[in-house]
Scaffold this active site. Structure first.
Site, mmCIF file in Angstrom:
data_model
loop_
_atom_site.group_PDB
_atom_site.id
_atom_site.type_symbol
_atom_site.label_atom_id
_atom_site.label_comp_id
_atom_site.label_asym_id
_atom_site.label_seq_id
_atom_site.Cartn_x
_atom_site.Cartn_y
_atom_site.Cartn_z
ATOM 1 N N TRP A 24 0.880 -1.222 0.139
ATOM 2 C CA TRP A 24 -0.004 -0.145 0.029
ATOM 3 C C TRP A 24 0.871 1.157 0.030
ATOM 4 C CZ3 TRP A 24 -2.334 2.682 4.991
ATOM 5 C CH2 TRP A 24 -3.276 3.609 4.646
ATOM 6 N N ASP A 47 1.438 -8.700 -0.699
ATOM 7 C CA ASP A 47 0.053 -8.074 -0.430
ATOM 8 C C ASP A 47 -0.066 -6.880 -1.247
ATOM 9 O OD1 ASP A 47 -2.524 -8.173 1.455
ATOM 10 O OD2 ASP A 47 -2.009 -6.254 0.992
ATOM 11 N N TYR A 52 -4.091 -0.249 -5.136
ATOM 12 C CA TYR A 52 -3.096 0.485 -5.073
ATOM 13 C C TYR A 52 -2.457 1.005 -6.181
ATOM 14 C CZ TYR A 52 -3.193 -2.251 -0.359
ATOM 15 O OH TYR A 52 -3.534 -2.820 0.858
ATOM 16 N N LYS A 77 -7.040 -7.537 -4.067
ATOM 17 C CA LYS A 77 -8.391 -7.198 -3.458
ATOM 18 C C LYS A 77 -9.395 -6.785 -4.476
ATOM 19 C CE LYS A 77 -5.693 -6.114 0.645
ATOM 20 N NZ LYS A 77 -4.285 -5.573 0.124
ATOM 21 N N HIS A 110 -11.881 -5.554 -0.384
ATOM 22 C CA HIS A 110 -11.038 -4.567 0.150
ATOM 23 C C HIS A 110 -11.593 -3.858 1.293
ATOM 24 C CE1 HIS A 110 -7.372 -2.058 -0.918
ATOM 25 N NE2 HIS A 110 -7.636 -1.892 0.308
ATOM 26 N N ASN A 149 -11.161 -4.825 6.264
ATOM 27 C CA ASN A 149 -11.884 -3.827 7.133
ATOM 28 C C ASN A 149 -13.492 -4.313 7.302
ATOM 29 O OD1 ASN A 149 -9.862 -1.623 6.697
ATOM 30 N ND2 ASN A 149 -10.090 -2.333 4.417
ATOM 31 N N GLN A 170 -8.659 -8.823 6.730
ATOM 32 C CA GLN A 170 -7.288 -7.852 7.023
ATOM 33 C C GLN A 170 -7.755 -6.704 7.508
ATOM 34 O OE1 GLN A 170 -4.588 -5.824 3.727
ATOM 35 N NE2 GLN A 170 -4.260 -7.921 3.729
ATOM 36 N N PRO A 198 1.197 -2.244 10.244
ATOM 37 C CA PRO A 198 1.545 -2.763 11.603
ATOM 38 C C PRO A 198 2.466 -1.601 12.377
ATOM 39 C CG PRO A 198 2.865 -3.902 9.845
ATOM 40 C CD PRO A 198 1.731 -3.063 9.290
ATOM 41 N N LEU A 199 3.009 -0.764 11.410
ATOM 42 C CA LEU A 199 3.805 0.241 12.253
ATOM 43 C C LEU A 199 2.883 1.729 12.236
ATOM 44 C CD1 LEU A 199 6.878 -0.651 10.207
ATOM 45 C CD2 LEU A 199 6.292 -1.506 12.124
ATOM 46 N N SER A 240 8.079 -1.284 3.215
ATOM 47 C CA SER A 240 8.928 -0.374 3.158
ATOM 48 C C SER A 240 9.482 -0.359 1.725
ATOM 49 C CB SER A 240 10.156 -0.702 4.167
ATOM 50 O OG SER A 240 11.265 0.596 3.869
ATOM 51 N N ILE A 246 13.424 -3.355 4.700
ATOM 52 C CA ILE A 246 12.870 -4.607 4.246
ATOM 53 C C ILE A 246 13.171 -5.662 5.148
ATOM 54 C CG2 ILE A 246 12.076 -6.056 2.366
ATOM 55 C CD1 ILE A 246 12.343 -3.339 0.718
ATOM 56 N N ASN A 249 12.619 -5.776 8.856
ATOM 57 C CA ASN A 249 11.335 -6.097 9.391
ATOM 58 C C ASN A 249 11.064 -7.537 9.446
ATOM 59 O OD1 ASN A 249 10.984 -3.207 9.624
ATOM 60 N ND2 ASN A 249 9.986 -3.179 7.554
HETATM 61 P P1 A2P Z 1 9.748 3.635 4.231
HETATM 62 O O1 A2P Z 1 8.914 3.237 2.989
HETATM 63 O O2 A2P Z 1 10.234 5.089 3.639
HETATM 64 O O3 A2P Z 1 10.907 2.746 4.536
HETATM 65 P P2 A2P Z 1 3.075 0.403 7.693
HETATM 66 O O4 A2P Z 1 3.740 -0.911 7.414
HETATM 67 O O5 A2P Z 1 2.457 0.587 9.156
HETATM 68 O O6 A2P Z 1 2.379 0.984 6.658
HETATM 69 O O7 A2P Z 1 4.165 1.455 7.884
HETATM 70 C C1 A2P Z 1 5.181 1.949 6.781
HETATM 71 C C2 A2P Z 1 5.816 3.033 7.037
HETATM 72 O O8 A2P Z 1 6.932 2.989 8.001
HETATM 73 C C3 A2P Z 1 6.393 3.422 5.761
HETATM 74 O O9 A2P Z 1 6.356 5.088 5.990
HETATM 75 C C4 A2P Z 1 7.955 3.073 5.927
HETATM 76 O O10 A2P Z 1 8.880 4.108 5.258
HETATM 77 C C5 A2P Z 1 8.197 2.880 7.286
HETATM 78 N N1 A2P Z 1 8.892 1.936 7.883
HETATM 79 C C6 A2P Z 1 8.896 0.835 7.423
HETATM 80 N N2 A2P Z 1 9.751 -0.189 8.030
HETATM 81 C C7 A2P Z 1 10.614 0.542 8.941
HETATM 82 C C8 A2P Z 1 11.552 0.593 9.795
HETATM 83 N N3 A2P Z 1 12.130 -0.847 9.975
HETATM 84 N N4 A2P Z 1 12.222 1.544 10.520
HETATM 85 C C9 A2P Z 1 11.584 2.790 10.186
HETATM 86 N N5 A2P Z 1 10.605 3.066 9.393
HETATM 87 C C10 A2P Z 1 10.096 2.092 8.705
#
Ligand code: A2P
Length: 274
Positions: A24, A47, A52, A77, A110, A149, A170, A198-199, A240, A246, A249
């Site tokens: 996404w 995914d 997207y 989706k 979706h 959702n 999801q 998840p972040l 990311s 990548i 994570n």
């Molecule tokens: P980027 O794509 O510039 O690495 P989510 O998975 O919750 O959607 O979060 C994605 C966001 O978190 C993106 O802005 C991504 O930035 C950033 N991100 C992904 N992995 C990390 C990481 N290990 N450390 C810091 N920021 C991260």
């Protein structure tokens, strides 16, 4: 240690890698490199979604990799605003042309409502779309079907009016936003819960309590957020575009102790901007 080769098993027996690579907000131009790198790193679960706008290059990256199609689990989706028999079938075919695949691993509705009309009651349209999902599943064009959702009410409408219980829901889940009632409902019905964002799209990585826990394990805040979800038997879909992130994570083989899990449980951060 990477967990990329570990799977959950859906209730129909299909195995699904425990960590998925989310796409996404990654443009069609950028997604080819990101997915290619994720596959090289060992991710086997990608995914995407028609909405997207990046299915074409997700498909191309999978096809260009040295992996066999059956080694990579791919989800896409049905767009939220497309509901109904003919419309859902036509959209699936477009998705398959975009991806360039002969089958899909997981196909999701979706959202229960169009994004510009959140909360609208589209029960009839969702039931019609779900019947198409059931047909695609029976025809062997998709290996598993699910929703995204969807609330308890939305899933109940499907279960009461259709034959196949969704295999996946999801939803947005991250530390501080657990949706406990919905995840418990899904668990009781053997519906696997996948956690998108998840972040919190990066929003929670600055929270001091998460940084403190991360330090104890020599991990990054992102790794703690991902590991936390895995310990709750949820399937995180981090995204990311940066190769180092990548890889990072997926390095989530450590175990967060119960006391630290509890302190993470107690975080209730207002991320309403997200
Ligand atoms: P980027 O794509 O510039 O690495 P989510 O998975 O919750 O959607 O979060 C994605 C966001 O978190 C993106 O802005 C991504 O930035 C950033 N991100 C992904 N992995 C990390 C990481 N290990 N450390 C810091 N920021 C991260």
């Amino acid at each position: 240690m990477s967990l990329l080769s570990e799977n959950y098993t859906l209730y129909n027996g299909v195995k699904i890698p425990k960590i998925g690579f989310g796409t996404w907000q990654i443009s069609n131009a950028a997604v080819y490199d990101a997915v290619s790198f994720a596959l090289k790193t060992g991710y086997r679960h990608i995914d995407t979604a028609r909405a997207y706008g990046n299915e074409e290059n997700v498909g191309r990256a999978v096809r260009d990799s040295k992996l066999k199609r059956e080694e990579v689990f791919v989800t896409s989706k049905l767009p939220a605003e497309i509901k109904g028999f003919k419309e859902a079938r036509a959209s699936f075919e477009k998705t398959m042309r975009n991806l360039g695949f002969s089958y899909l691993d997981l196909f999701l509705i979706h959202a229960p409502w169009p994004w510009n009309d959140k909360g609208r009651d589209c029960t009839e349209g969702n039931i019609a779309s779900w019947k198409v999902m059931e047909e695609l599943y029976r025809e062997g064009k998709v290996r598993a079907i699910g929703v995204s959702n969807f609330s308890v009410t939305d899933i109940n409408a499907i279960i009461e009016n259709c034959e196949i219980v969704p295999m996946v829901n999801q939803i947005a889940i991250y530390i501080g936003h657990l949706q406990d009632g919905l995840t418990e409902y899904c668990r009781q019905r053997n519906i696997l819960v996948e956690a998108y964002s998840p972040l919190a799209t990066g929003g929670i990585l600055k929270i001091e309590a998460i940084r403190e826990v991360a330090k104890q394990y020599g991990a990054s805040p992102a790794q703690v957020c991902i590991r936390y979800l895995l310990q709750k038997d949820l399937l995180p879909l981090p995204k990311s575009t940066h190769p180092n992130r990548i890889a990072e994570n997926a390095e989530v083989g450590f175990t967060i102790r119960e006391t630290d899990m509890k302190s993470l449980d107690s975080i209730h951060q207002d991320l309403s901007h997200f």
